[in-house]
Design a protein around this motif. Sequence first.
Motif, short mmCIF file in Angstrom:
data_model
loop_
_atom_site.label_atom_id
_atom_site.label_comp_id
_atom_site.label_asym_id
_atom_site.label_seq_id
_atom_site.Cartn_x
_atom_site.Cartn_y
_atom_site.Cartn_z
N THR A 19 0.69 -1.19 0.01
CA THR A 19 0.06 -0.14 -0.13
C THR A 19 0.93 1.14 -0.02
O THR A 19 0.29 2.46 -0.14
CB THR A 19 -0.79 -0.04 1.20
N ILE A 59 -7.05 2.60 -0.80
CA ILE A 59 -6.44 1.37 -0.05
C ILE A 59 -7.23 0.33 0.44
O ILE A 59 -6.93 -0.93 0.03
CB ILE A 59 -5.85 2.04 1.38
N PHE A 62 -7.91 -1.59 -2.81
CA PHE A 62 -6.94 -2.32 -3.29
C PHE A 62 -6.81 -3.79 -2.43
O PHE A 62 -6.56 -4.75 -2.92
CB PHE A 62 -5.83 -1.61 -3.00
N LEU A 63 -6.99 -3.41 -1.03
CA LEU A 63 -7.03 -4.70 -0.05
C LEU A 63 -8.18 -5.63 -0.19
O LEU A 63 -7.91 -6.89 -0.15
CB LEU A 63 -7.14 -4.09 1.34
#
Length: 66
Positions: A19, A59, A62-63
């Motif tokens: 990240t 973030i 993305f996770l």
Amino acid sequence: MVVTKDSLIGDVLDKAPETAQFFFEIGMHCLGCPSARGESIEMACMVHGTDADALIKKINDFLASK
């Protein structure tokens, strides 16, 4: 892991080092310095003049895709 405005940058990077790219995008290039690692995402965004909600969304999206 779910990231919030109160999440510490160091904690996020420890759990998901990939990240870092999102912090670099807002101009935070000193991710290893003690103050950066101890800052909340909200505090870092205030210092760098960026939208904390937008960064958190990037973030978390993305996770979630991992």
